[in-house]
Write an enzyme that holds these catalytic residues in place. Structure first.
Site, mmCIF file in Angstrom:
data_model
loop_
_atom_site.group_PDB
_atom_site.id
_atom_site.type_symbol
_atom_site.label_atom_id
_atom_site.label_comp_id
_atom_site.label_asym_id
_atom_site.label_seq_id
_atom_site.Cartn_x
_atom_site.Cartn_y
_atom_site.Cartn_z
ATOM 1 N N ASP A 189 3.378 9.410 -0.674
ATOM 2 C CA ASP A 189 2.213 8.607 -0.298
ATOM 3 C C ASP A 189 2.000 7.526 -1.351
ATOM 4 O O ASP A 189 2.102 7.819 -2.552
ATOM 5 C CB ASP A 189 0.963 9.503 -0.245
ATOM 6 C CG ASP A 189 -0.018 9.073 0.836
ATOM 7 O OD1 ASP A 189 -0.018 7.895 1.195
ATOM 8 O OD2 ASP A 189 -0.781 9.944 1.314
ATOM 9 N N HIS A 246 0.819 -1.222 0.000
ATOM 10 C CA HIS A 246 0.000 0.000 0.000
ATOM 11 C C HIS A 246 0.844 1.260 0.000
ATOM 12 O O HIS A 246 0.329 2.351 -0.246
ATOM 13 C CB HIS A 246 -0.931 -0.004 1.220
ATOM 14 C CG HIS A 246 -2.014 -1.032 1.112
ATOM 15 N ND1 HIS A 246 -3.324 -0.719 0.836
ATOM 16 C CD2 HIS A 246 -1.971 -2.382 1.213
ATOM 17 C CE1 HIS A 246 -4.044 -1.834 0.782
ATOM 18 N NE2 HIS A 246 -3.237 -2.852 1.011
#
Ligand code: ADQ
Length: 562
Positions: A388, A179
């Site tokens: 991110d 992720h």
């Protein structure tokens, strides 16, 4: 040797070489299993939000840590079943939680994968605990497996899990999805036990990443560390096994989130918030409290924006930053919490008044309905991570907008989401002045341009919901690639990863406003890398329509500037 990557979707379609396996029970493994949140408690974490949506629809087993510690850890997992979904959780000993979770996962892998070598703790003792706990999880999970299970392991806490399962004789299909970002070899090689970690990936059948850049970095690591070979478009051989790698960007439950936002608009809570929050002249930020999210840079950009505005303009605008605390037992996070709270205090002290607080800073989780309503009423979604994997908040903000009057997403070029949401105003979050410029531009953006950008982003979100993402990954995992030397290389994904970074000032109104503002940084702006608007801005700026339906001319708003 050919070094090429393809999207997992393309992989699943390369029919001649694929044998499809029968669907079995889905077993999801993640570090934390939000068992306590299975009823109504809000989840503040991207993985938990996404996997809950997938598992609620598909059913299966969700296995992982309970989040609790005990003196010696628990030997047997505790299970609870809600409909077709069973949660199975184990406790950890205090020492394991400290060394594996707070230590190697959150103080070594997390900072290094986010390119923060300066914050990385390189303790070998913690690294050893990481492998030890993965082995414990594997042993406990192995006892619960059924023959036709398909196992999907999530995130950086559990990279070696499949290696241990294989050693225990597990022959299931096992996939892994990361992720968070995966850096190139020059950064990743700083990890303790780098070689061992890389080789651990070889026990998976499919390894998915958020972006093509992450997947390419991974393959560079495998090759440069002599941990394997990359062959064809998407395969790589690692420690003697074939695995498929590629980009598979995670999505959100787009339609469901839009519906929640529409429903929220009719609630009293929404109407009250609208009244308190400048009738929707709101800049919203929603993040776990984490140094990767760029929160200090963000509030400074807001302060710069206020600094350049007249008293009259300022008081019409509020920033709402919703930031539940996370990982408060890790020292870097404690320091950051303190520094951010001080920065917020400074800004409110400098600009606030008895009847106006410029920055509302809230440290608690909220329900999806409350968040969706707040996104919908906010003129700007400000998402500025320094790095991110994806950033689901950016996607949620877009999905929650009102089609006739959508807000503007201002998004960091370093979020995985920037590879997809090209209708956002893309900024470099380290450039405080450029971010402040983007805020000014977003506030005066004509309705036509806002709609155009929003439609482009919604098309992306609709084409890749969290359910599409899971289906594609599981389709890839359920198919076996039988490679023959005569196989043609698989074509490279056509999706472009190029990101246009906005150096905002194309709109005449914004330019006029900026030139009127003190301390404007126009001399610093170069025309290089200027914004690529999706549509040409109309000559006359249409009136701004605040979220309560009344109209205020954009010029009026910004002409009052100084
Ligand atoms: P996170 O770092 O947790 O996820 P993100 O993708 O933004 O980051 O997801 C946060 C989720 O938590 C969102 O769904 C958001 O709505 C929710 N949330 C945040 N603040 C909240 C609050 N105050 N109350 C309630 N909910 C809140 C990791 C990676 C990301 C990646 C995701 C999913 O770091 O890069 O996008 O996993 O893969």
């Amino acid at each position: 040797m050919v070094k090429r990557m393809v999207d997992l979707e393309l992989l699943a379609k390369s029919a001649p070489t694929i044998c499809r396996k029968r669907d079995g029970r889905l077993v999801v493994v993640s570090n934390r299993v939000p068992l306590a949140s299975s009823a109504a408690e809000p989840l503040a974490g991207g993985l938990a939000v996404a996997m809950k949506a997938v598992l609620t629809r598909r059913g299966g087993l969700w296995f992982g840590w309970s989040g609790r510690t005990s003196e010696e850890g628990s030997s047997e997992p505790k299970s609870r079943t809600f409909g077709s979904l069973t949660y199975a959780v184990c406790d950890l000993s205090r020492r394991d939680a400290e060394q594996y979770y707070c230590g190697f996962a959150n103080r070594t892998l997390w900072p290094i994968c986010h390119y923060r070598l300066d914050l990385a703790d390189l303790s070998e003792c913690n690294a050893a605990a990481y492998f030890r706990v993965n082995e414990q999880f594997a042993r406990r999970l192995h006892k619960m497996l059924r023959q036709d299970d398909i196992i999907w392991v999530h995130d950086y806490h559990l990279i070696p899990l499949a290696r241990f399962l294989r050693q225990m004789g597990c022959a299931h299909r096992i996939g892994f999805f990361l992720h968070i970002p995966w850096p190139g070899p020059e950064v990743a090689s700083a990890l303790p036990f780098y070689q061992r970690l890389l080789r651990s990936f070889g026990a998976y059948d499919v390894v998915g990443f958020q972006t093509q850049a992450d997947a390419d970095n991974f393959r560079d690591c495998i090759v440069s560390a002599n941990a394997g070979l990359t062959v064809g478009g998407a395969c790589c051989s690692c420690v003697g096994r074939w695995l498929r790698t590629g980009a598979s960007p995670i999505g959100i439950d787009t339609d469901a989130f839009g519906q929640i936002a529409r429903a929220a608009e009719r609630t009293d809570a929404f109407k009250r918030a609208l009244t308190h929050l400048n009738n929707g002249y709101v800049i919203i930020g929603v993040d776990r409290l984490d140094y990767t999210k760029g929160l200090k840079h963000r509030v400074r950009a807001f302060a710069t924006f206020l600094d350049r505005s007249s008293e009259g303009t300022r008081r019409r605008i509020t920033m709402l930053q919703i930031t539940p605390k996370s990982r408060s037992d890790v020292p870097e996070y404690q320091r950051m919490q303190r520094e951010l709270a001080e920065e917020v205090g400074r800004i409110n002290g400098k600009f606030g008044d008895v009847d106006w607080t410029p920055l509302h800073y809230i440290n608690r989780p909220m329900s999806p309905a409350a968040l969706a309503g707040l996104y919908r009423m906010s003129r700007i979604g400000l998402v500025t991570p320094l790095r991110d994997g994806m950033n689901l908040v950016a996607k949620e903000y877009v999905a929650a907008q009102e089609p006739d009057n959508p807000g503007v997403l201002v998004l960091s070029q370093f979020a995985g989401a920037a590879h997809e949401l090209k209708g956002a105003l893309i900024i470099n979050p380290y450039d405080i002045e450029a971010t402040a410029d983007a805020l000014a531009r977003a506030f005066v953006m004509p309705l036509d341009e806002r709609k155009h950008r929003w439609h482009a982003m919604m098309a992306v979100l609709r084409a890749n919901s969290v359910h599409d993402w899971a289906s594609r990954f599981l389709e890839a995992l359920a198919t076996d690639v039988k490679r023959k030397s005569s196989d043609p290389p698989v074509a490279e994904s056509s999706s472009s990863n190029a990101i246009d970074v906005v150096r905002p000032e194309p709109s005449p109104v914004a330019r006029r406003a900026r030139s009127a503002l003190p301390r404007a940084s126009s001399q610093r702006r170069s025309t290089n890398g200027a914004a690529q608007p999706l549509s040409k801005a109309p000559r006359r700026t249409p009136p701004l329509r605040p979220k309560n339906g009344s109209t205020i001319a954009a010029e009026a708003l910004l002409q009052s500037a100084d």
